[in-house]
Design an enzyme around this catalytic site. Structure first.
Site, mmCIF file in Angstrom:
data_model
loop_
_atom_site.group_PDB
_atom_site.id
_atom_site.type_symbol
_atom_site.label_atom_id
_atom_site.label_comp_id
_atom_site.label_asym_id
_atom_site.label_seq_id
_atom_site.Cartn_x
_atom_site.Cartn_y
_atom_site.Cartn_z
ATOM 1 N N ASP A 1 0.848 -1.197 0.000
ATOM 2 C CA ASP A 1 0.000 0.000 0.000
ATOM 3 C C ASP A 1 0.880 1.242 0.000
ATOM 4 O OD1 ASP A 1 -2.366 1.783 0.623
ATOM 5 O OD2 ASP A 1 -3.305 -0.175 0.866
ATOM 6 N N SER B 1 -11.228 -0.649 0.031
ATOM 7 C CA SER B 1 -9.879 -0.673 0.613
ATOM 8 C C SER B 1 -9.902 -1.007 2.091
ATOM 9 C CB SER B 1 -9.197 0.688 0.419
ATOM 10 O OG SER B 1 -8.812 0.874 -0.907
ATOM 11 N N HIS C 1 -3.467 6.115 3.545
ATOM 12 C CA HIS C 1 -4.224 4.943 3.111
ATOM 13 C C HIS C 1 -3.635 3.646 3.654
ATOM 14 C CE1 HIS C 1 -5.837 1.994 0.142
ATOM 15 N NE2 HIS C 1 -6.874 2.811 0.092
#
Length: 781
Positions: A307, A572, A339
């Site tokens: 990520d 996600s 994220h």
């Protein structure tokens, strides 16, 4: 012939070469290159040429010659079919996010600078919304900077905010890639929900006072806004950077007037919170508010995550990060996007900085992290061959790998999908978990297109790549039960009006109904009509670990009074929760079932076998079925997946043949089993196998079950896409098949797994059976 501005994505070197050849031949004009795609203008008739070379072509806008086209005059499905063929047209017509409901954005060629300026304040500096033709590429960034202009924030798609005076506005309008410029208004500053509270209040009625977060466009304006608030007698509780916290009446006049200040970018209510990530775990039935939980926490398991980066100093990961690989920015694995840290928190955060309120699914698992964010803010750290990504993690001991990233590819089986399938086929004990994508919308992606969904529902297909991989566990997003915080007080129509303009979806809250799906969750099927996603998990208003390097606007909102956490939403977030659940299942097999090397197919079958079929209208929309193209096999339910104190009567039996040559298909054989079953619980049987790495299922197996009365049940007989076989329903397209019998007549059941067609033997498989089992799963001759 119509012209389109498009993005042509290339994920491998040969695709990039094809794109460069198209530019050299002037097939693709006005090119602007990035690391992963080229943007340019192309005639409608040439689009198929790029698609045939393996590129994923996404239209940005249609180019009008000199005037704005009427809404109904943009390219139709029939004209596209005539020029580029059915398959290419179908892909293209689903590809672009509309700028307004039902239409692809139309841009006028050679628009004059004056025509680009929709509104202007000639007296002072103001905040504006600047829309570009497509994304902010590096050459565009340089051109904007050369004019002395700094973009502040990307709002959505290709729109940005900037602080400009009249000279700056007119200079910006001279840039060829700028489409429109308009003043930032209070309609963007304050939510429709807040306005609704104001409008519904009775005259003279007292309004509820809530803590509000006032976010500014720039930190430099903090003093100005604080002074304004103090002039009203409103003393801020805190004021730091670009954020002010102040108590105001919900929907009151002060909020509406504050929203009109040009310095204010957004006003959000900060609502009383409860441990709703514990509730996410409750929805997955990992734990519950009262009574014993699953009593598994991922101890001894290692989860890999690729990520944006990781805040390795976050307390919730202390002592459990076994390694970090900085693939995108050598020597720098930080997380300015936030994220990657949030994803890791969903998978395995232990919640120590929140007194255990905000925890991931596997809080005792360890982490190996691969940072793939590059210096340009893109995922340039992804290798062209994903095998290198997965092999690095595998060599470090990772057996569950989460990937909350992808490329919108019209449900196409992309090269990245093949990379996933082939790696798992070669390494059958590596489960790769992939987010389905956030491309679900309720309007046509291009004007004139017909959508598969009924009005007010989400269209399909939209699943991303590599989530179309057969051997992956693909995860969509359901709604959480959150009713306070994040976007939970917004409806889908308020949060994303251009994507969800029609009821019933437009008026439904973003969170709250656990039986419904997140509207943004990408749907299947794949281009080979395979079921994707496989499962869903909560993905709206999820609180998890926040990177200290990530600004608040990267998130859905802040966790009250605790800078270590923030809200986000998307598949996600759903995917790492499922990766954490897979770690719990793996812990079960290793420590309680005496099976130290569970295969990816076994873990996949275990989680799918226990899923709960969601009953919301959007989760069961056409094509109906179980599984279907919206929710796959359903939402993960750990208490129905593996035995625990939460489900003391549940028993599990399995066969995992990847290390059993005697139970491996070498031809069109059949393996049979028998098991004694009671009627106190539903009987569930799931067959999964890791198939050869091609788009369609290469080695076709069939699951059959019969009860004591010899009634036959066929795998996936209720699926959204099936065909008849000798009077029964068969599924030839998926390498996962389920049978669910509720209630099961008690007695002796027979289960048969048959190899119908093996293109490339040998073929192993995993079989999982749960229910009121009264004996062992016994192999028959």
């Amino acid at each position: 012939m119509a012209k389109f501005r498009v993005k042509a994505f290339f994920m491998h070197e040969d695709e990039e070469t094809a794109a460069r050849n198209a530019v050299a031949a002037a097939t693709l004009a006005e090119p602007e290159w990035t690391a992963g795609y080229v943007e340019g203008v192309i005639d409608e008739e040439n689009i198929k040429t790029l698609i045939d070379k393996g590129l994923v072509v996404t239209p940005i806008e249609q180019i009008a010659a000199s005037v704005t086209l009427p809404r109904g005059s943009v390219t139709t499905r029939s004209s596209l079919r005539d020029s580029i063929g059915d398959v290419a047209a179908a892909a293209l017509l689903r590809s672009a996010t509309a700028e307004r409901p039902g239409a692809l954005a139309v841009s006028v060629a050679d628009k004059s600078p004056e025509a680009k300026i929709l509104s202007i304040d000639t007296t002072r500096f103001q905040y504006y919304v600047v829309r570009l033709h497509g994304p902010l590429t590096e050459p565009r960034r340089a051109a904007i900077a050369a004019q002395g202009i700094a973009l502040i924030e990307r709002l959505k798609n290709s729109t940005y905010t900037a602080r400009l005076n009249e000279t700056g506005v007119r200079a910006c309008a001279t840039l060829a890639f700028v489409d429109t410029i308009r003043l930032y208004t209070d309609d963007e500053t304050i939510s429709a929900a807040t306005r609704a509270v104001r409008g519904s209040a009775q005259p003279g009625a007292a309004l509820h006072v809530l803590l509000h977060a006032v976010r500014l466009h720039r930190a430099e304006d903090l003093r100005t806004v604080v002074k304004w608030l103090r002039g009203l007698g409103r003393k801020p509780i805190s004021a730091e950077g670009d954020l002010i916290r102040v108590a105001l009446a919900q929907g009151g006049a002060d909020v509406l007037e504050l929203a009109k200040l040009p310095e204010v970018a957004a006003i959000d209510e900060i609502l009383p919170a409860r441990p709703l990530d514990r509730i996410a775990c409750e929805l997955l039935r990992i734990e519950r508010q009262e009574g014993p939980g699953l009593d598994l926490e991922g101890e001894g398991q290692l989860i890999g995550i690729a990520d944006t980066g990781i805040d390795d100093r976050h307390p919730d990961f202390a002592g459990r990060i076994v390694g970090i690989s900085a693939l995108g920015r050598p020597g720098d694995h930080s997380d300015p996007e936030g994220h990657g840290t949030h994803v890791a928190g969903c998978a395995l955060g232990d919640g120590r900085q929140s007194n255990g309120e905000i925890r991931g699914a596997a809080p005792k698992a360890k982490l190996f992290f691969q940072s793939i964010l590059d210096a340009k803010g893109r995922l340039g750290g992804l290798p062209s061959d994903l095998k290198r990504l997965f092999q690095e993690a595998y060599d470090r001991g990772v057996r569950i790998h989460n990937n909350s990233w992808g490329a919108f590819g019209y449900a196409r089986y992309a090269p990245t999908s093949r990379d996933v399938d082939r790696f798992v086929y070669d390494n059958p004990d590596m489960l790769i978990v992939i987010a389905a994508g956030n491309d679900g919308i309720g309007v046509p992606r291009i004007s004139g297109a017909q959508i598969n969904a009924d009005p007010g529902f989400v269209d399909w297909p939209s699943v991303a790549s590599p989530a179309t991989a057969k051997n992956a566990l693909t995860v969509g997003a359901s709604r959480s039960t959150r009713k306070k915080g994040g976007y939970s007080n917004l409806t889908w129509g308020e949060a994303w009006a251009d994507r969800y303009p029609h009821d019933p979806l437009a008026s439904q809250p973003v969170s709250g109904d656990e039986n419904c799906l997140a509207a943004f969750s990408s749907r299947g099927p794949t281009e080979a009509t395979q079921i994707k996603p496989d499962v869903v998990a909560p993905g709206t208003d999820i609180a998890a670990a926040r990177s200290s390097r990530a600004p608040l606007f990267k998130f859905w909102g802040a966790w009250p009074n605790n800078e270590h956490y923030a809200f986000m939403g998307g598949t996600s977030m759903a995917a790492p929760f499922v990766a954490g659940c897979a770690a719990l299942a793996r812990e079960y097999y290793v420590t309680r079932a005496n099976w130290p090397t569970p295969s990816a197919a076994l873990l996949k079958a275990t989680l799918i076998n226990g899923t709960r079929h969601l009953t919301g209208a959007d989760a069961t929309a056409k094509l109906k079925g179980d599984p279907n193209f919206h929710q796959g096999f359903g939402r993960v339910d750990m208490a129905a997946s593996i035995p625990s104190a939460m489900s003391p009567e549940l028993k599990l039996a399995f066969d995992d043949t990847w290390k059993k040559p005697e139970r491996t298909f070498k031809g069109t054989e059949r393996f049979r089993y028998q098991i004694e079953v009671g009627d106190r619980l539903p009987l569930r049987v799931c067959l999964a196998w890791t198939d050869v790495g091609y788009k369609s299922v290469q080695n076709l197996l069939l699951l059959l079950v019969d009860n004591p009365a010899r009634k036959k049940y066929v795998g996936n007989s209720d699926a959204a896409a099936t065909y008849n076989v000798a009077g029964m329903i068969g599924d030839p397209k998926n390498n996962v098949q389920i049978v669910r019998i509720e209630p099961p007549p008690p007695g002796l059941y027979t289960i048969a797994v048959t190899a119908i067609d093996l293109v490339q033997p040998p073929q192993t498989f995993a079989l999982v059976v749960t229910g009121d089992l009264r004996g062992e799963l016994t192999a028959m001759p």
